[in-house]
Design an enzyme around this catalytic site. Structure first.
Site, PDB file in Angstrom:
ATOM      1  CD  GLU A  35      -2.652  -1.652   2.368  1.00  0.00           C
ATOM      2  OE1 GLU A  35      -2.620  -0.870   3.334  1.00  0.00           O
ATOM      3  OE2 GLU A  35      -3.294  -2.720   2.379  1.00  0.00           O
ATOM      4  CG  HIS A  92      -4.308   0.171   6.206  1.00  0.00           C
ATOM      5  ND1 HIS A  92      -3.846  -1.111   6.160  1.00  0.00           N
ATOM      6  CD2 HIS A  92      -4.181   0.578   7.497  1.00  0.00           C
ATOM      7  CE1 HIS A  92      -3.460  -1.494   7.369  1.00  0.00           C
ATOM      8  NE2 HIS A  92      -3.642  -0.479   8.203  1.00  0.00           N
ATOM      9  CD  GLU A 136      -8.379   0.305   3.986  1.00  0.00           C
ATOM     10  OE1 GLU A 136      -7.514   0.429   3.079  1.00  0.00           O
ATOM     11  OE2 GLU A 136      -8.393  -0.644   4.789  1.00  0.00           O
TER      12      GLU A 136
HETATM   13  O1  0X9 Z   1      -8.038  -5.769   6.233  1.00  0.00           O
HETATM   14  C1  0X9 Z   1      -7.345  -4.848   6.707  1.00  0.00           C
HETATM   15  O2  0X9 Z   1      -6.393  -5.048   7.455  1.00  0.00           O
HETATM   16  C2  0X9 Z   1      -7.672  -3.399   6.335  1.00  0.00           C
HETATM   17  N1  0X9 Z   1      -7.960  -3.302   4.924  1.00  0.00           N
HETATM   18  S1  0X9 Z   1      -6.728  -3.496   3.830  1.00  0.00           S
HETATM   19  O3  0X9 Z   1      -7.310  -3.546   2.494  1.00  0.00           O
HETATM   20  N2  0X9 Z   1      -5.780  -2.216   3.871  1.00  0.00           N
HETATM   21  O4  0X9 Z   1      -5.995  -4.678   4.171  1.00  0.00           O
HETATM   22  C3  0X9 Z   1      -8.870  -2.935   7.133  1.00  0.00           C
HETATM   23  C4  0X9 Z   1      -8.686  -2.990   8.610  1.00  0.00           C
HETATM   24  C5  0X9 Z   1      -9.848  -2.447   9.381  1.00  0.00           C
HETATM   25  N3  0X9 Z   1      -9.705  -2.649  10.807  1.00  0.00           N
HETATM   26  C6  0X9 Z   1      -9.992  -3.832  11.403  1.00  0.00           C
HETATM   27  N4  0X9 Z   1     -10.621  -4.792  10.793  1.00  0.00           N
HETATM   28  N5  0X9 Z   1      -9.648  -3.957  12.669  1.00  0.00           N
HETATM   29 ZN    ZN Z   2      -3.872  -2.327   4.537  1.00  0.00          ZN
END
Ligand code: 0X9
Ligand code: ZN
Length: 298
Positions: A67, A190, A264
């Site tokens: 990212e 992210h 994001e």
């Molecule tokens: O899946 C993730 O870790 C995050 N999205 S990504 O596409 N950048 O990988 C979102 C994380 C949101 N927070 C939690 N689920 N705790």
């Molecule tokens: Zn991520």
């Protein structure tokens, strides 16, 4: 030299941070809070006028290696505050800022050298498995091991062998455990999707103060839209995206940090993780507007 017209290697990012600490020693300091699995430094930069009574905000980037827009945006914030601190608003000056632009330096370098779409860190040797890497955003120690994480080391969402089993997440947890600073906000950048997400992420539940988080999130989204035109959706991680336990955001919230968000960044899927470098400046500029709103609310 650092610019926001291309994506930079780790060496450039760390060199930039050290340069700022040298150039502005009265307001900027750089510290190493630990090392990655492959021995790279986890460098944190603090910007502060040193006044008592300041609030504190922690911002990180680069938890996920591919990212690239995330460290680029976080370093843009650093540069903006460093170069203009004396003329910044009181909202900005009344905060002690802590930036960790690259949480996953081994993964970040690996995406530059070998595999552009690598997500996890680069730790090797999980039991009998020959697969590499844990997802650092499934490795934090609040409700570790729950939904949306995998116990299979070859999975892209492998949670690691235990909470904080990875040196990168462990270093962050130790930093928070050892500091006397009481943080009012934690932002983790992210990509992609254009979301402002607040806890909880582990499952469909909301913190008691979710209305405050939703309200500030919506004000941030509005500032982003007014500045650059991008639409960011605001909601809880589990509600808007999917349940995923072991994220840094949930853990920060569990420590009592009120304004905790996962941002994001752009885009919504046209380029996805492989966002052209020409997007860095517009994405960073509009998100700086969002960050200013947060600074006015903490
Ligand atoms: O899946 C993730 O870790 C995050 N999205 S990504 O596409 N950048 O990988 C979102 C994380 C949101 N927070 C939690 N689920 N705790
Ligand atoms: Zn991520």
């Amino acid at each position: 030299r650092m610019t926001w017209k291309q994506y930079h290697r780790l060496e450039d990012i760390h060199g930039f941070m050290d340069y700022l600490a040298k150039t502005y020693p009265s307001i900027i300091s750089v510290n190493t809070i630990g090392k990655s699995y492959e021995g790279r430094e986890l460098k944190i930069l603090r910007i502060s006028d040193g006044k008592a009574g300041n609030k504190a905000v922690f911002i990180d980037g680069g938890i996920h290696a591919r990212e690239w827009i995330s460290p680029a945006v976080v370093t843009y914030f650093i540069n903006q505050f460093a170069e203009n601190f004396d003329v910044e608003s009181d909202d900005i000056k009344n905060i002690d800022w802590y930036f960790l632009p690259v949480v996953n330096p081994d993964g970040y370098e690996y995406t530059h050298r070998s595999d552009r779409l690598w997500r996890k860190n680069r730790k090797y040797g999980y039991g009998p498995s020959t697969c590499t890497g844990a997802d650092l955003n499934r490795n934090f120690g609040y409700r570790w091991g729950g939904k949306g994480s995998s116990s299979y080391p070859c999975s892209d969402i492998y949670r690691g062998s235990g909470p904080f089993s990875e040196p990168e997440t462990k270093a962050i947890s130790e930093f928070f455990r050892n500091t006397a600073v009481k943080f009012s906000a934690y932002l983790t950048y992210h990509s992609y999707g254009q979301y402002l997400l607040y806890p909880w992420g582990y499952d469909n539940a909301l913190p008691a103060d979710h209305k405050d988080l939703d309200s500030v999130g919506k004000q941030m989204a509005e500032a982003i839209r007014k500045t650059g035109g991008s639409q960011y959706k605001v909601g809880s991680s589990s509600g808007l995206l999917y349940p995923a336990a072991g994220g840094s955001d949930d853990w920060a919230k569990s420590l009592g940090i009120k304004y905790t968000y996962t941002v994001e960044l752009s885009d919504t899927g046209r380029y996805g993780f492989v966002l052209p470098a020409s997007y860095i400046e517009p994405v960073a500029r509009e998100n700086l507007a969002g960050l200013r709103v947060l600074a006015s609310q903490v």
